[in-house]
Design an enzyme around this catalytic site. Structure first.
Site, PDB file in Angstrom:
ATOM      1  N   LYS A 131       0.818  -1.217   0.000  1.00 27.57           N
ATOM      2  CA  LYS A 131       0.000   0.000   0.000  1.00 27.57           C
ATOM      3  C   LYS A 131       0.851   1.267   0.000  1.00 27.57           C
ATOM      4  CE  LYS A 131      -4.250  -1.832   0.636  1.00 27.57           C
ATOM      5  NZ  LYS A 131      -5.437  -1.547  -0.177  1.00 27.57           N
ATOM      6  N   SER A 168      -9.030   1.530   8.099  1.00 27.63           N
ATOM      7  CA  SER A 168      -8.489   1.173   9.404  1.00 27.63           C
ATOM      8  C   SER A 168      -7.334   0.200   9.231  1.00 27.63           C
ATOM      9  CB  SER A 168      -9.577   0.576  10.296  1.00 27.63           C
ATOM     10  OG  SER A 168     -10.199  -0.498   9.650  1.00 27.63           O
TER      11      SER A 168
END
Lengths: 311, 311
Positions: A50, A75
């Site tokens: 990511k 989250s």
């Protein structure tokens, strides 16, 4: 976009990411009957691929936009990635998180100086809160998977893998929001003549599998998979790329994911999160199809609670 | 022996071992205040540095000796290492193991075609059984740590580490039987002008620490440490090397070992066994001493039961 778009994304993020190693395992090759090349994004900064998409998205903003900050609702790994990339670039990061998110995930964001804004734990509340920040602060919204710059950033893992192993027949990557598989498919399309891309998805959240069959974006009714990184939906930016460039999607059961994860831990001595084991599980499930081939596997990340393992 | 002895050992075993990677971690550097270089023998064949000593010992035998096979008593990594090295060289391996050894350890030896000979679980029974095989079969006895060829083989991990990082100030290695620390100390002596070697030992089995102070081989009264690879005694071959070339030994508590192990797992995303974390625990315990220095750490192995973790 074209090949140059991906090359530019790679050049842009290179100073901010690790060039992660490609690992092999004789034992796992023997077990699966093919030649496996694991692109280890579990060794990436903050522990997941990511970082690539987040860095590219922030670096693609104008100077003025960067001054107003960025906002995302996540989250998981993307929250950490945005926080870390923003920190490195001196950009303010607002992270919208449900009140009931685990403290360990909040702490990870705080480590990288992301500012957490809590909200109710519904998708509606998350979006509304992010929109509010966007309007109040003028912050740019970054989507964890359904945004072009994020997809291009993600593509760089497969670009590096193909640079190191140009002879790959297939690359497999897990499918959650679709941002990794879409980026991987673009990389294979532009950087290899023969390499195909196959997605791997938990049966419990097989929206991408069903979407490819129906030709429109399907949704999940539950998120009951151990692969926490994949508890999400396809988007309208990545779905057309997947339709065009992804060969197919293989679905795997929960016990197959856990078994594949344990094999990687025990044989390769590396820590990978459940989402990362989904692609290897798909290979083990379809040995005949992959026999003797050169197979790349994107190990998406290694952020897992070692005090709470499924085996 | 001299430098050439170690070079020959390295050349001899090179085709049978992995040149394992040296990993770094910015987060662990920040946490410890020094520059850490982890030599990852957890990625070695069969998952531990023991492969190096076992391979060198078997390769140093004559053709006639090899035909009669090798025997060792071990229920741990050395049993696996001897079995695998012997298998690769077409040599018969007899492994003496206590009847009550865990099935998982017996299975690991069987995977590599070692022949298990069971005995009672006393040191006397182990030795007697090994001696019997030695006499009956003419097999050569291999000691897990107290044998010159094993020590020379073990030295090659530090030789590779120093080749890759010639500027190391110190190398730390765990101390169990003393075979790894002795080999490491010889490597630093012959392959570096400035690199010192420090041992790390669990307080619960601090025979080496006490031996260095008293000047004679001391023994342990208990083996109550989580570092299962270190539940053993110094030997008369490695102790003189340790006396001559090891700077000192640092003792660490059990909770410090567990904490260091968890940090390596979580931050580096690699699986290391408790014994491997002992050296890093010693660094964390003595930050001032190691501050800003270039520190090599031998990660001894990664064979751990992932279903039974201390955290």
């Amino acid at each position: 976009m074209n090949k140059q778009t991906l090359i530019e994304a790679h050049n842009r993020i290179e100073p901010f990411i690790h060039k992660t190693p490609v690992l092999t395992s004789q034992l796992l090759n023997e077990k699966s009957g093919c030649n496996l090349y694991f692109k280890c994004e579990n060794f990436q900064k903050m522990g997941a691929f990511k970082m690539r998409g987040a860095a590219n998205a922030i670096l693609s903003l104008s100077k003025e936009e960067r001054q107003r900050g960025v906002v995302t609702h996540s989250s998981g790994n993307f929250a950490q990635a945005v926080s870390l990339a923003a920190q490195k670039l001196g950009v303010k990061a607002y992270i919208v998180m449900p009140k009931n998110a685990p403290q360990v995930k909040k702490n990870a964001v705080k480590t990288y100086e992301g500012e957490i804004i809590e909200c109710e734990s519904t998708p509606q509340a998350r979006e509304a809160t992010a929109n509010k920040i966007k309007e109040e602060k003028g912050a740019s919204f970054l989507h964890p998977s359904n945004q072009d710059e994020v997809i291009y950033g993600n593509s760089t893992a497969a670009i590096e893998l193909l640079e190191e192993q140009p002879n790959l027949d297939i690359i497999l990557a897990p499918v959650g929001g679709g941002g990794l598989i879409a980026g991987t498919a673009l990389a294979a399309h532009y950087f290899s003549k023969k390499c195909k891309v196959i997605g791997a998805e938990p049966k419990a959240v097989d929206d991408a599998y069903r979407s490819l069959i129906s030709g429109k974006i399907e949704t999940n009714t539950t998120f009951a998979t151990i692969a926490d990184g994949l508890r999400t939906h396809l988007g309208d930016r990545n779905f057309p790329i997947i339709q065009k460039h992804v060969e197919k999607i293989i679905c795997v059961e929960e016990n197959e994911i856990i078994k594949a994860m344990q094999l990687i831990w025990e044989r390769m001595k590396i820590i990978v999160e459940p989402s990362s084991a989904v692609a290897f599980a798909a290979v083990l499930k379809n040995k005949e199809e992959f026999a003797t081939k050169n197979i790349g596997i994107i190990i998406s990340g290694g952020n897992v609670d070692v005090k709470n393992l499924p085996f």
